[in-house]
Every structure is written in structure tokens, then in C-alpha cells.
Design a protein around this motif. Sequence first.
Motif, PDB file in Angstrom:
ATOM      1  N   LEU A  16       0.896  -1.310  -0.034  1.00 46.98           N
ATOM      2  CA  LEU A  16      -0.068  -0.024   0.158  1.00 46.98           C
ATOM      3  C   LEU A  16       0.919   1.361  -0.044  1.00 46.98           C
ATOM      4  CD1 LEU A  16      -2.659   1.385   0.206  1.00 46.98           C
ATOM      5  CD2 LEU A  16      -2.413   1.166   2.753  1.00 46.98           C
ATOM      6  N   THR A  17       1.751   1.369   0.773  1.00 45.60           N
ATOM      7  CA  THR A  17       2.746   2.400   1.000  1.00 45.60           C
ATOM      8  C   THR A  17       3.459   2.483  -0.254  1.00 45.60           C
ATOM      9  OG1 THR A  17       4.445   1.309   2.194  1.00 45.60           O
ATOM     10  CG2 THR A  17       3.035   2.310   3.438  1.00 45.60           C
ATOM     11  N   GLY A  18       3.867   1.639  -0.884  1.00 42.33           N
ATOM     12  CA  GLY A  18       4.636   1.740  -2.311  1.00 42.33           C
ATOM     13  C   GLY A  18       3.731   2.444  -3.039  1.00 42.33           C
ATOM     14  N   PHE A  19       2.613   1.756  -3.408  1.00 41.87           N
ATOM     15  CA  PHE A  19       1.712   2.426  -4.256  1.00 41.87           C
ATOM     16  C   PHE A  19       1.367   3.845  -4.052  1.00 41.87           C
ATOM     17  CE2 PHE A  19      -2.847   3.447  -5.407  1.00 41.87           C
ATOM     18  CZ  PHE A  19      -2.915   3.020  -6.710  1.00 41.87           C
ATOM     19  N   ILE A  20       1.090   4.346  -2.643  1.00 45.05           N
ATOM     20  CA  ILE A  20       0.911   5.888  -2.582  1.00 45.05           C
ATOM     21  C   ILE A  20       2.023   6.689  -2.771  1.00 45.05           C
ATOM     22  CG2 ILE A  20       0.725   7.341  -0.656  1.00 45.05           C
ATOM     23  CD1 ILE A  20      -1.157   5.251   0.682  1.00 45.05           C
ATOM     24  N   ASP A  21       3.511   6.228  -2.429  1.00 48.96           N
ATOM     25  CA  ASP A  21       4.465   6.877  -2.783  1.00 48.96           C
ATOM     26  C   ASP A  21       4.799   6.970  -4.291  1.00 48.96           C
ATOM     27  OD1 ASP A  21       5.698   7.551  -0.313  1.00 48.96           O
ATOM     28  OD2 ASP A  21       6.638   5.591   0.078  1.00 48.96           O
ATOM     29  N   ALA A  22       4.421   6.065  -4.919  1.00 54.20           N
ATOM     30  CA  ALA A  22       4.728   6.092  -6.752  1.00 54.20           C
ATOM     31  C   ALA A  22       3.896   7.020  -7.125  1.00 54.20           C
ATOM     32  CB  ALA A  22       4.443   4.773  -7.228  1.00 54.20           C
ATOM     33  N   GLY A 214       5.047  -0.004  -5.794  1.00 50.84           N
ATOM     34  CA  GLY A 214       5.502   1.005  -6.566  1.00 50.84           C
ATOM     35  C   GLY A 214       5.276   0.575  -8.227  1.00 50.84           C
ATOM     36  N   TYR A 215       5.503  -0.469  -8.545  1.00 48.90           N
ATOM     37  CA  TYR A 215       5.218  -0.846  -9.897  1.00 48.90           C
ATOM     38  C   TYR A 215       3.776  -0.722 -10.416  1.00 48.90           C
ATOM     39  CZ  TYR A 215       4.776  -3.861 -14.237  1.00 48.90           C
ATOM     40  OH  TYR A 215       4.598  -4.385 -15.443  1.00 48.90           O
TER      41      TYR A 215
END
Length: 251
Positions: A16-22, A214-215
Motif C-alpha cells: 500500500l505505501t509503495g503504491f501511494i509513494d509512487a 511502486g510498480y
Amino acid sequence: MIEPWVYAALTATAVLTGFIDAIAGGGGLIMMPALLFAGVPPINALATNKLQSMFGTATACLNYARKGLVDWRANLPTVALVFAAASIGVIAVQTIDTRALALLIPLLLMGVALYVLLSPRMDDEDAHQRLSQRGYAPIGAAIGAYDGFFGPGTGSFFTATLVGLRGLGLTRATALTKLFNLTSNVASVLIFAIGGKMFWLLGLCMAAGAMLGGYIGSHTAMRFGARLIRPLLVTLSLGLTLRLLWSWFSA
């Protein structure tokens, strides 16, 4: 001793945090409290968060770069300054009380949210730049130092200044933000690792989740552009502002 379920829970959180950060930055708003709740000491939580964030940000950065949204060579001077400044920030945070800074940052984040919300040109169209790449480098370095020292809202600061000062469209600014964020993360990980602050196994498990997030997040941002990035950037900036103010006044 970290329980096995904690690895699974924090890895899922990292998706979730990787998605938001991206897309908009601000994943630390979720990840840092999760790490602390899991019983990770604050300085180790900060270090381990940087490790997982580095992998997630690298994945997003490469995806943006493949679409031609990152000019590596032109931004090398800024990258070098961000790296040096972030390294200084990481060293400083291990010796300085951050309570006063924790009160200042919400005010800055509120300014970012208002700028994104009210700016008539916060879209995907490039505009006239107020600063050149070279002129922006010291500002990028200052944000990099803040990322090493404290961290929350770094992506929002990079994106807002790249739009407002460099004249970049929102998607291009978001892509370049990932490059600068990756640079400050690499510097932070190196300094924390040298200082023995890293929880490697936990961090690498979380990194796998952050890379997946992130992807997905970078592809989503490139597909929907400013109409997704703008509201998410405002939401994350305001959410982080409230979270930091709550932490400061409840301490």
C-alpha cells in the motif's frame, strides 16, 4: 524478537505505501506508525523504512524512466547535491531533537496542499520555468536534507516545487520526484547501515511489497495523470499535516 506475523503484516502494508509513494508520496505516514506499533525502536524504524522505500521508489522511478519522463543526465548535479545533503541530514537526526521541526513541517505541508488545490495550472502541461535545472539544485538539496533528517512529506515538497519553480507538468514532476527521492533514500540507507541501525530481514521483506506497490502505482499515475495525482497529493498532504499535529500536541 519480531514475531513471524509481523513480517507478513508489514510486507502487506508496504504494498500500500509503495503504491501511494509512487503516485503522490507520503507512504511514510502509514509505514512509520506501523513499524512503531510492531515494536521496532524509533531509530531502527526510520532506518528500515528507508530501506523498503528505496526499493519501491526505484521500481517507480524505472517505470517512469522507461516512458521517457526522467532525464538522467540533465539532473545529475541536483542528484549529487540531494545525495550529499541527505547524508548530512541522516547524521544530524541521530544527534538533534526533532520536536521543533515536527511543528514546522505541518505548516509547510498545509502550504503544499493549498498550492496544489488552488493553483490554476496544477496539471500535466509544462509551463514557463522560474528556475533552471541548475537554479533548482540548491532547493532540491534542502529537501533532500530534510528527507534524511525527518522525512514525511518529502515527495509532496519535491513535486510542488518542481511544478511551481521548474514549470513541469504534474506527471513529469512526479517522475522526477522519484529520482530525487531515490537518491535521498540511497544516501539514508548507506548511513544507517554503516551505523548498524538497519533491520535487514524485515526491511527486505517489506521491500518486496514496496516494489509491487511502486510498480502498480507508477503505471496507475502514468495512465490517469494529473486527475489522479492532484487529489491524492492534496489528501496525503492534509492527512500528514493532521497526523504530525496530533503527534506534536499529544506528546
